[in-house]
Enzyme design. Sequence first.
Site: not given
Length: 389
Positions: A208, A300
Site C-alpha cells: 500500500d 483501484h
Amino acid sequence: MTTRRQFFGLAGAAAAGAAVSAGAVVALDKDQPKPTVARVIDPYGDHQPGISSPAPKHAELVAFTLRKDADKAALGRLMRLWSSDIVALGSGRPAPGDTAPELAIANVALTTTVGFGPRVFTLTGNKPGGLDDLPVMKHDRLDPAWSGGDLLVMVGPDDAVSVVHAVRRLVADAKSFATPLWRQTGFWNGTGSDGQPVTGRNLFGQVDGTGNPAVGTPEFESTVWSSDGPDWFRGGTTLVVRRIRMNLDTWDELTRSEQERAVGRKLSNGAPLTGAAEHDELDLEAQDSDGRPVIAENAHARLSHPTENDGRRIFRKGLNYVHDSGAARESGLIFLSHQADVAGQFLPLLMRLDAADALNEWTTTIGSAVFALPPGFQAGGWLGEKLLG
C-alpha cells in the site's frame, strides 16, 4: 504575559537544538553482523519532519475542539507550549512539567505533526484555498466520533510507550485551550525481513503506497508543499484523514486472483498485473487473451493512477488499525493524504474512486477530517508563528 511554565518551555526548546541530530546515528554492535540504527529526528526545519518521514511503526492521532473562549492569542500560547514539547520529547528529554520523565527516551524516531482545522481560520483569517470539509461521498458512512476537528496532533515513533507518553503531555498542555474530540491509534510495518525499508502492507495484504512520489524529488515538492496562497502557509501542506473500515471476512472469501483483479496489483510483491516488480509502470492498454484489460477498468490501481486523473498526485501514508468492542473487532486503515491543495488534488481523485473503485465493495469510510499543516520552525521559533504571532 509569558508564564513561568511557558518561559522554561521555550528556553528548553531553544536549548535542545544543539542536542538533536539531523539524521540517523548508526551504532555498531560487535556481536551483530548488521548495524542497529538509533534515530533522533531533527524537529527544526522548513517543514514539519513527520510529513516526509516514513509511516511510523506506532502512531496516535488526536483531534481537538477549541474551547468557546479561545482566540488567536490563546492559539499562539498553545503553539508555543506544543513547540517546546515537540523539541524536548523528540530528543528524548522530558517536556517541561513532565510528571513521568522516565518515559521520555531518545532514539525512537519520534515526530509530532500539528494541523489546523477550518475553525482556526474563523479566528485568524488567512485560510488556505481549498481547505473545506470534504463532501460526503456515496459510499461514506461517516461517524462524528471519527470526523472533523479544530486542531490535530499526530505522534509517530518506533516505540508504543513513547506514543502514549507524548500524547499524554500534549493533551495536558492543551487543557486550557482545547479538549480531545477523537483519538485514532494505528501501526505500520515499513521494514522487510532483511531489515531494509519496504512500502508496507494494509490488512488486506496489499502493498500500500507504491505510487508515491519519492521524497526529495521535484515531483514530491510540487505535490506536497504549498508555494502560493497565504504567506504563512508557504512550505506547509494539507492533510486528509480518512478512517476506512475493511470487511476482512468477505475479502477472505475471494480467490487470490479475484483480490488481485480488484486491486490491479499482485499481492505477492505489489507489482502491477502487467509487470514483475513493485515499481514497474502500469500498462493500462494491455489486454488478456479474451480481449479484456489486464488491469480492470474498475481496479483501484487504474482509477488512482495519475494518468487517469489528469496528472493529479497525492502523497499517501497508511496506518492499520483494530478497534475492539467486547468480543467484536473492527479492522481497517487510517488513510493519510498530503497534498498542497485538497480541492484541486485530492477531491477529484476521491470522487473518481467513490464512483467506481472495485474496493468499495469491501471498504467503508467512517471518518473524515481535513487540516492545514503549517511549515516547520527554527530554533527559537514556534509552529504557526507567522499566522498567530
